[in-house]
Design an enzyme around this catalytic site. Structure first.
Site, mmCIF file in Angstrom:
data_model
loop_
_atom_site.group_PDB
_atom_site.id
_atom_site.type_symbol
_atom_site.label_atom_id
_atom_site.label_comp_id
_atom_site.label_asym_id
_atom_site.label_seq_id
_atom_site.Cartn_x
_atom_site.Cartn_y
_atom_site.Cartn_z
ATOM 1 N N GLY A 94 0.840 -1.189 0.000
ATOM 2 C CA GLY A 94 0.000 0.000 0.000
ATOM 3 C C GLY A 94 0.873 1.235 0.000
ATOM 4 O O GLY A 94 2.094 1.161 0.180
ATOM 5 N N GLY A 96 2.775 3.691 1.448
ATOM 6 C CA GLY A 96 3.315 3.909 2.784
ATOM 7 C C GLY A 96 3.817 5.310 3.024
ATOM 8 O O GLY A 96 4.033 5.709 4.175
ATOM 9 N N LYS A 117 4.187 12.595 -2.705
ATOM 10 C CA LYS A 117 5.075 11.511 -2.299
ATOM 11 C C LYS A 117 6.018 12.022 -1.209
ATOM 12 O O LYS A 117 6.747 12.984 -1.428
ATOM 13 C CB LYS A 117 5.867 11.020 -3.515
ATOM 14 C CG LYS A 117 6.700 9.778 -3.269
ATOM 15 C CD LYS A 117 7.312 9.292 -4.576
ATOM 16 C CE LYS A 117 8.176 8.063 -4.372
ATOM 17 N NZ LYS A 117 8.779 7.606 -5.643
ATOM 18 N N GLY A 130 7.046 7.564 6.552
ATOM 19 C CA GLY A 130 6.169 8.242 5.604
ATOM 20 C C GLY A 130 6.802 9.416 4.891
ATOM 21 O O GLY A 130 6.137 10.102 4.107
ATOM 22 N N ARG A 187 -2.194 -0.440 -10.399
ATOM 23 C CA ARG A 187 -1.047 -1.295 -10.689
ATOM 24 C C ARG A 187 -1.497 -2.743 -10.869
ATOM 25 O O ARG A 187 -2.611 -3.109 -10.473
ATOM 26 C CB ARG A 187 -0.045 -1.227 -9.518
ATOM 27 C CG ARG A 187 0.260 0.185 -9.040
ATOM 28 C CD ARG A 187 0.687 0.194 -7.571
ATOM 29 N NE ARG A 187 0.783 1.549 -7.034
ATOM 30 C CZ ARG A 187 1.909 2.241 -6.930
ATOM 31 N NH1 ARG A 187 3.052 1.714 -7.305
ATOM 32 N NH2 ARG A 187 1.907 3.463 -6.431
ATOM 33 N N ASP A 257 4.022 -4.431 -8.143
ATOM 34 C CA ASP A 257 3.412 -3.185 -7.679
ATOM 35 C C ASP A 257 3.974 -1.972 -8.406
ATOM 36 O O ASP A 257 3.453 -0.863 -8.257
ATOM 37 C CB ASP A 257 3.590 -3.016 -6.167
ATOM 38 C CG ASP A 257 5.036 -3.127 -5.729
ATOM 39 O OD1 ASP A 257 5.597 -4.226 -5.860
ATOM 40 O OD2 ASP A 257 5.612 -2.125 -5.263
ATOM 41 N N ASP A 267 7.864 4.695 -10.498
ATOM 42 C CA ASP A 267 8.826 4.395 -9.436
ATOM 43 C C ASP A 267 10.258 4.420 -9.963
ATOM 44 O O ASP A 267 10.754 3.440 -10.500
ATOM 45 C CB ASP A 267 8.540 3.057 -8.749
ATOM 46 C CG ASP A 267 9.353 2.908 -7.463
ATOM 47 O OD1 ASP A 267 10.319 3.683 -7.279
ATOM 48 O OD2 ASP A 267 9.045 2.044 -6.642
#
Length: 492
Positions: A94, A96, A117, A130, A187, A257, A267
């Site tokens: 998930g 994070g 982000k 986080g 995703r 993911d 990513d």
């Protein structure tokens, strides 16, 4: 946390369709405020394409939005749940350290996710804080925008804001928040999560939402529309990964993911671009067995898509054996689709307009010579573009001389002129890529000296990779031997 009412007319126009999905797929959570937000880079052209005013985005109230200190009107912050095979091992995951504000509707009606982000802890943070460090956020900004300029589908970067707070990793680092823009953040792992933890109805709801958002051409009453979803995703991923291979891009962490349903690259943690051509090139410090090496990326794409097909099985047919048969037939088409896109791309890199049966061997023979003699991937194709044989570093090698004669003969069998081939090659072979040592140089100046000029110059050069301009030559140089081997880290 307060709702922002005093910001100048920025142009935010949020919709929150993702919240219509079953609640198991997300958690409502607001960003955690930061101490002293400061805007350090803003993507003016992207802002304008989203219908946002770049000047208004630099207002302090707007910076507060980009930092997560204020929530813009219409936003509904949430963290998405998903799962994933990480280096082949399945785990529930998930967001994070990322929070989706909502979906920005552009003036022409397009829909884009706006995600912060590094904006604080969520129910999926596990032991994480986080937060994100400045270096990795700037790195994603540089690489994602370079990928966009190269014509490769990708998430985009709207802004980076420093937080005025420190994050604690191996050392103490300045904190930052990246505003990421994506066609969506759905995703393969999103489908895996629902298939493993939800009901068939919840899986169907996700599939219907995905079709409506990304593949509206698939009619609601079409027979086996979920098989069409699988076909569409396979097609997009085959084309995407072929484009990676054509520029020497190594993702570094091709977990399920990190494979989007939209077909965008996502990513940029441990990614890098290959210098010397070697199919076994790995940059990621955690990829100790080379699972995600350059030469393995196409096969990993097929493996990930098989996991997507597994998640869809309940929707493909009532009988599981029939569903498996349908899924296997589609997955078996991936390799052919990938090779089609890759081969056509390589033909373009060599100035070839038509197809001949010997093209594959011509291409593979060049790559073998490059591998044997440690030729730079990008610079070799650029040198061929301008017929600068000495610049390849291969001009005194007999294998290359023989290959060059074959290539020239192949060009001569085309109807198109040499000028036509030259122009095709100029459009297909970038003069510059985000060289790893140049990216590190920019990050070091920004993080350690708060000097963003090095990064701005790099971004300017990378914005037009096919310009082949004189000022790009300095950015095409190889790293010094002391900078090899280059290692990347995920930045978490």
């Amino acid at each position: 946390m307060t709702e922002n009412k005093g910001t100048p007319e920025v142009g935010w126009s949020f919709d929150t369709r993702y919240t219509d999905l079953p609640s198991m797929m997300f958690s409502n959570v607001e960003p955690e405020p930061v101490e002293a937000p400061k805007l350090v880079i803003l993507n003016d052209s992207l802002a304008q394409s989203l219908g946002l005013d770049p000047v208004a985005l630099q207002h302090q109230n707007s910076i507060a939005v980009l930092a997560g200190n204020e929530v813009p009107k219409g936003a509904a912050p949430l963290a998405q749940a998903y799962a994933g095979h990480q280096f082949g091992h399945f785990t529930m995951l998930g967001d994070g350290r990322a929070i989706l504000l909502g979906e920005q509707i552009t003036p022409n009606g397009e829909r884009f996710d706006i995600q912060l982000k590094g904006s604080g802890r969520t129910p999926y943070s596990r032991q994480g804080d986080g937060r994100a460090a400045l270096g990795p956020m700037l790195r994603e900004y540089i690489i994602s925008e370079a990928m966009h300029a190269l014509g490769i589908p990708t998430t985009r970067s709207l802004a980076v804001v420093t937080t005025g707070e420190s994050v604690f990793r191996e050392t103490v680092l300045p904190g930052a928040i990246l505003t990421r823009v994506a066609a969506s953040h759905i995703r393969v792992g999103t489908f895996q999560f629902v298939a493993n933890a939800g009901s068939e109805e919840e899986l169907k709801a996700l599939a219907d939402y995905t079709l409506a958002r990304h593949f509206p051409e698939v009619e609601a009453d079409r027979e086996n529309r979920y098989l069409a979803l699988l076909q569409k995703v396979i097609k997009r991923q085959a084309e995407l990964i072929a484009k990676w291979q054509l520029v020497g891009f190594i993702h570094g962490v091709m977990n399920t993911d990190n494979m989007t349903i939209s077909g965008e690259t996502i990513d940029y943690g441990p990614c890098a671009f290959m210098d010397v051509y070697d199919p076994e090139t790995v940059f990621s410090s955690i990829d100790t067995r080379g699972r995600y090496a350059y030469g393995n990326q196409p096969r990993i794409g097929a493996w990930n898509l098989a996991r997507f097909a597994e998640a869809l099985l309940p929707l493909l047919a009532d009988d599981q054996d029939e569903a498996i048969k349908l899924a296997e037939a589609e997955i078996s088409n991936y390799a052919e689709q990938f090779e089609h896109h890759w081969l056509n791309g390589m033909r373009a890199k060599l100035g070839l307009f038509n197809e001949e049966s010997e093209d594959l061997s011509l291409i593979k023979d060049l790559l073998e010579v490059m591998h044997k003699h440690k030729a730079d991937f990008t610079n070799t194709f650029r040198a061929l573009t301008f017929d600068e044989q000495e610049e390849t570093g291969l001009h005194d090698k007999l294998e290359f001389t023989e290959w060059h004669e074959r290539w020239q003969a192949r060009l001569g069998r085309q109807e198109q002129t040499k000028d036509d081939s030259h122009n095709l090659m100029k459009m297909s072979n970038p003069a510059v890529i985000p060289r790893n040592h140049r990216v590190e140089e920019a990050l070091e100046a920004a993080v350690e000296q708060e000097d963003y000029q090095v990064m701005e110059r790099l971004l300017k050069v990378l914005a037009n990779p096919f310009a082949h301009s004189p000022e790009q030559k300095a950015y095409a140089k190889l790293p010094a031997p002391c900078a090899i081997p280059y290692r990347t880290y995920c930045g978490t």
